[in-house]
Scaffold this motif. Sequence first.
Motif, PDB file in Angstrom:
ATOM      1  N   LYS A  62       0.778  -1.237   0.000  1.00  0.00           N
ATOM      2  CA  LYS A  62       0.000   0.000   0.000  1.00  0.00           C
ATOM      3  C   LYS A  62       0.814   1.294   0.000  1.00  0.00           C
ATOM      4  O   LYS A  62       0.263   2.352   0.222  1.00  0.00           O
ATOM      5  CB  LYS A  62      -0.957  -0.008   1.180  1.00  0.00           C
ATOM      6  CG  LYS A  62      -0.296  -0.159   2.514  1.00  0.00           C
ATOM      7  CD  LYS A  62      -1.334  -0.278   3.601  1.00  0.00           C
ATOM      8  CE  LYS A  62      -0.663  -0.587   4.928  1.00  0.00           C
ATOM      9  NZ  LYS A  62      -1.609  -0.696   5.993  1.00  0.00           N
ATOM     10  N   ARG A  87       8.933   3.365   1.859  1.00  0.00           N
ATOM     11  CA  ARG A  87       9.163   3.454   3.302  1.00  0.00           C
ATOM     12  C   ARG A  87      10.320   4.408   3.571  1.00  0.00           C
ATOM     13  O   ARG A  87      11.212   4.558   2.740  1.00  0.00           O
ATOM     14  CB  ARG A  87       9.492   2.078   3.881  1.00  0.00           C
ATOM     15  CG  ARG A  87       8.362   1.088   3.751  1.00  0.00           C
ATOM     16  CD  ARG A  87       8.697  -0.240   4.403  1.00  0.00           C
ATOM     17  NE  ARG A  87       9.886  -0.841   3.827  1.00  0.00           N
ATOM     18  CZ  ARG A  87       9.895  -1.966   3.105  1.00  0.00           C
ATOM     19  NH1 ARG A  87       8.779  -2.615   2.887  1.00  0.00           N
ATOM     20  NH2 ARG A  87      11.025  -2.450   2.635  1.00  0.00           N
ATOM     21  N   GLU A  99       4.349   6.931  17.022  1.00  0.00           N
ATOM     22  CA  GLU A  99       2.957   6.959  16.548  1.00  0.00           C
ATOM     23  C   GLU A  99       2.459   8.391  16.388  1.00  0.00           C
ATOM     24  O   GLU A  99       1.798   8.718  15.399  1.00  0.00           O
ATOM     25  CB  GLU A  99       2.069   6.163  17.490  1.00  0.00           C
ATOM     26  CG  GLU A  99       2.314   4.667  17.388  1.00  0.00           C
ATOM     27  CD  GLU A  99       1.389   3.857  18.283  1.00  0.00           C
ATOM     28  OE1 GLU A  99       0.396   4.405  18.812  1.00  0.00           O
ATOM     29  OE2 GLU A  99       1.661   2.656  18.440  1.00  0.00           O
ATOM     30  N   ALA A 102       4.153   9.918  13.368  1.00  0.00           N
ATOM     31  CA  ALA A 102       3.538   9.449  12.119  1.00  0.00           C
ATOM     32  C   ALA A 102       2.270  10.237  11.810  1.00  0.00           C
ATOM     33  O   ALA A 102       2.067  10.693  10.681  1.00  0.00           O
ATOM     34  CB  ALA A 102       3.240   7.954  12.217  1.00  0.00           C
ATOM     35  N   ALA A 103       1.416  10.401  12.815  1.00  0.00           N
ATOM     36  CA  ALA A 103       0.149  11.113  12.610  1.00  0.00           C
ATOM     37  C   ALA A 103       0.379  12.564  12.193  1.00  0.00           C
ATOM     38  O   ALA A 103      -0.360  13.095  11.359  1.00  0.00           O
ATOM     39  CB  ALA A 103      -0.682  11.052  13.887  1.00  0.00           C
ATOM     40  N   LEU A 107       2.501   9.889   7.753  1.00  0.00           N
ATOM     41  CA  LEU A 107       3.189   8.615   7.671  1.00  0.00           C
ATOM     42  C   LEU A 107       2.377   7.537   8.375  1.00  0.00           C
ATOM     43  O   LEU A 107       1.497   7.839   9.165  1.00  0.00           O
ATOM     44  CB  LEU A 107       4.565   8.717   8.347  1.00  0.00           C
ATOM     45  CG  LEU A 107       5.509   9.805   7.828  1.00  0.00           C
ATOM     46  CD1 LEU A 107       6.704   9.948   8.754  1.00  0.00           C
ATOM     47  CD2 LEU A 107       5.948   9.499   6.408  1.00  0.00           C
ATOM     48  N   GLU A 108       2.712   6.295   8.082  1.00  0.00           N
ATOM     49  CA  GLU A 108       2.118   5.165   8.785  1.00  0.00           C
ATOM     50  C   GLU A 108       3.256   4.371   9.427  1.00  0.00           C
ATOM     51  O   GLU A 108       4.178   3.939   8.740  1.00  0.00           O
ATOM     52  CB  GLU A 108       1.361   4.268   7.805  1.00  0.00           C
ATOM     53  CG  GLU A 108       0.748   3.053   8.447  1.00  0.00           C
ATOM     54  CD  GLU A 108       0.104   2.142   7.421  1.00  0.00           C
ATOM     55  OE1 GLU A 108       0.296   0.906   7.529  1.00  0.00           O
ATOM     56  OE2 GLU A 108      -0.577   2.651   6.503  1.00  0.00           O
ATOM     57  N   ARG A 110       5.293   1.448  10.678  1.00  0.00           N
ATOM     58  CA  ARG A 110       5.395  -0.002  10.439  1.00  0.00           C
ATOM     59  C   ARG A 110       5.960  -0.700  11.661  1.00  0.00           C
ATOM     60  O   ARG A 110       5.427  -1.678  12.118  1.00  0.00           O
ATOM     61  CB  ARG A 110       6.275  -0.300   9.223  1.00  0.00           C
ATOM     62  CG  ARG A 110       5.686   0.117   7.922  1.00  0.00           C
ATOM     63  CD  ARG A 110       4.438  -0.629   7.611  1.00  0.00           C
ATOM     64  NE  ARG A 110       4.812  -1.968   7.139  1.00  0.00           N
ATOM     65  CZ  ARG A 110       3.961  -2.855   6.730  1.00  0.00           C
ATOM     66  NH1 ARG A 110       2.686  -2.599   6.724  1.00  0.00           N
ATOM     67  NH2 ARG A 110       4.374  -4.034   6.326  1.00  0.00           N
ATOM     68  N   PHE A 122       8.595   3.884   8.538  1.00  0.00           N
ATOM     69  CA  PHE A 122       7.288   4.439   8.225  1.00  0.00           C
ATOM     70  C   PHE A 122       6.968   4.226   6.756  1.00  0.00           C
ATOM     71  O   PHE A 122       7.865   4.248   5.917  1.00  0.00           O
ATOM     72  CB  PHE A 122       7.259   5.949   8.487  1.00  0.00           C
ATOM     73  CG  PHE A 122       7.515   6.340   9.910  1.00  0.00           C
ATOM     74  CD1 PHE A 122       6.484   6.351  10.832  1.00  0.00           C
ATOM     75  CD2 PHE A 122       8.784   6.708  10.323  1.00  0.00           C
ATOM     76  CE1 PHE A 122       6.715   6.718  12.149  1.00  0.00           C
ATOM     77  CE2 PHE A 122       9.031   7.079  11.632  1.00  0.00           C
ATOM     78  CZ  PHE A 122       7.987   7.084  12.551  1.00  0.00           C
ATOM     79  N   ASN A 124       5.444   6.028   3.650  1.00  0.00           N
ATOM     80  CA  ASN A 124       5.227   7.406   3.219  1.00  0.00           C
ATOM     81  C   ASN A 124       3.860   7.506   2.546  1.00  0.00           C
ATOM     82  O   ASN A 124       3.699   7.114   1.400  1.00  0.00           O
ATOM     83  CB  ASN A 124       6.337   7.826   2.256  1.00  0.00           C
ATOM     84  CG  ASN A 124       6.174   9.235   1.748  1.00  0.00           C
ATOM     85  OD1 ASN A 124       5.361  10.003   2.236  1.00  0.00           O
ATOM     86  ND2 ASN A 124       6.969   9.576   0.754  1.00  0.00           N
ATOM     87  N   GLN A 125       2.883   8.048   3.247  1.00  0.00           N
ATOM     88  CA  GLN A 125       1.530   8.218   2.705  1.00  0.00           C
ATOM     89  C   GLN A 125       1.309   9.620   2.135  1.00  0.00           C
ATOM     90  O   GLN A 125       0.223   9.921   1.666  1.00  0.00           O
ATOM     91  CB  GLN A 125       0.488   7.951   3.801  1.00  0.00           C
ATOM     92  CG  GLN A 125       0.503   6.546   4.352  1.00  0.00           C
ATOM     93  CD  GLN A 125      -0.011   5.522   3.341  1.00  0.00           C
ATOM     94  OE1 GLN A 125      -0.571   5.842   2.304  1.00  0.00           O
ATOM     95  NE2 GLN A 125       0.201   4.266   3.672  1.00  0.00           N
TER      96      GLN A 125
END
Length: 157
Positions: A62, A87, A99, A102-103, A107-108, A110, A122, A124-125
């Motif tokens: 994803k 990533r 966490e 990330a928010a 980022l998400e 991992r 992380f 990369n979103q």
Amino acid sequence: MKMVYMVVSLMAAGMVAAATVGHSRILLSSQGAKTLFVRAEAKTFDPAEQAASEHARQATGKAPHAGEVFYKRGVREAAFRHVTTGRIVVRFVPGVDPEAFAAENGLELRRSFGIGGRSAVFINQSDSDDITKSNALLQQQSVESAEPDWVLPVTVY
């Protein structure tokens, strides 16, 4: 005559530089070093680039930036090919919550690792490619280092 030659040379150099700026990225290191990476366009991939890009996309799932191909220092040879996994690996100063980080940064998380969980991987979103996002993260005071998680070339001796 010398002046005309110099002006024409500078104009030509400017046009060449302008043509490559859109595909070039500079990766910053925590020590201030700068490394040029030139992005290859998917429509120009040779079979090896296509295979490496597709493998990175499938392995990460994803991550929107997985499979982007860059060449270190612009040298378009397999030994200089770096494929993004989507990533980013980040090392923090003590006391950072991965966490929350990330928010705040698109980022998400991992996984965390290292002594005290000071490093994390992380996905990369964000809309930025992995190099641009790594550079932006590096500018934050809570970050000691940030760099893309690459699929690197393998040299067999």
